[in-house]
Design an enzyme around this catalytic site. Structure first.
Site, short mmCIF file in Angstrom:
data_model
loop_
_atom_site.label_atom_id
_atom_site.label_comp_id
_atom_site.label_asym_id
_atom_site.label_seq_id
_atom_site.Cartn_x
_atom_site.Cartn_y
_atom_site.Cartn_z
N ASP A 267 9.62 6.55 -7.57
CA ASP A 267 9.40 6.19 -6.17
C ASP A 267 9.73 7.39 -5.30
OD1 ASP A 267 9.32 5.18 -3.65
OD2 ASP A 267 10.45 3.36 -4.10
N ARG B 177 2.99 5.32 -3.48
CA ARG B 177 2.38 5.44 -4.81
C ARG B 177 1.06 4.69 -4.96
NH1 ARG B 177 7.51 3.32 -7.85
NH2 ARG B 177 7.58 2.17 -5.88
N CYS C 63 2.79 -1.35 -5.75
CA CYS C 63 4.12 -0.73 -5.76
C CYS C 63 5.02 -1.54 -4.83
CB CYS C 63 4.05 0.76 -5.42
SG CYS C 63 3.44 1.15 -3.78
P1 4NP Z 1 6.12 2.99 -2.47
O1 4NP Z 1 7.43 3.65 -1.83
O2 4NP Z 1 6.59 1.73 -3.16
O3 4NP Z 1 5.63 4.01 -3.44
O4 4NP Z 1 5.17 2.74 -1.34
C1 4NP Z 1 8.25 2.97 -0.94
C2 4NP Z 1 7.92 2.91 0.39
C3 4NP Z 1 8.76 2.26 1.28
C4 4NP Z 1 9.93 1.67 0.82
C5 4NP Z 1 10.25 1.73 -0.51
C6 4NP Z 1 9.41 2.37 -1.40
N1 4NP Z 1 10.79 1.01 1.74
O5 4NP Z 1 11.89 0.59 1.33
O6 4NP Z 1 10.44 0.89 2.92
#
Ligand code: 4NP
Length: 151
Positions: A118, A15, A9
């Protein structure tokens, strides 16, 4: 040799850690000999544990993901795995930009190709249970397809 599968991800804190935890549990249950891992295309959370709400929803479903730590999917990961699986279209695009030839999308395995939303910007815990259920269905279908040599 066991097949290698990596879920990818953006941050590797919401996720893909759920996908990793669910996949590892399912492989134990089904005695599937697969090596499961996860990573993010972003670098912000390298070495960090999963987000609180992902830890919570996993725990509610009997899975402990609290020991996972953030890993960055960079050039050194490209074309090293049997299956690279993105959680949404932007993840798939980011992975391909690095040079990875074949990339699967998790939502193609049970959710009509939809993105796994997300949840990083969700307002609190609400919605994490739906994200869990979506990942749960798709991960199990994906692993069954790999086991049955369908992909
Ligand atoms: P993930 O969610 O891709 O599901 O782990 C996110 C976690 C952190 C960030 C973006 C999406 N971020 O911009 O820090």
């Amino acid at each position: 040799m066991s097949k290698t599968i990596i879920f990818v991800c953006l941050g590797n804190i919401c996720r893909s850690p759920l996908a990793e935890g669910i996949a590892k549990r399912y492989c134990e249950e089904q005695a599937y000999d697969f090596e499961i891992s996860s990573a993010g295309t972003g670098t912000w959370h390298i070495g960090n544990p999963p987000c609180e709400n992902s830890i919570k929803v996993a725990h509610q479903n009997g899975i402990d993901i609290s020991m996972q730590r953030g890993v960055n999917f960079d050039e050194s990961f490209v074309n090293k795995y049997d299956y690279v699986v993105g959680l949404d279209d932007s993840n798939v695009m980011n992975i391909k930009k690095l040079g990875q030839e074949k990339v699967y999308k998790l939502g193609d395995f049970g959710f009509e190709g939809k993105d796994v939303p997300d949840p990083y910007f969700f307002d609190g815990f609400e919605g994490f249970d739906k994200v869990f259920d979506m990942i749960d269905v798709c991960v199990k279908n994906l692993l069954n397809d790999i086991k049955n040599n369908k992909i």
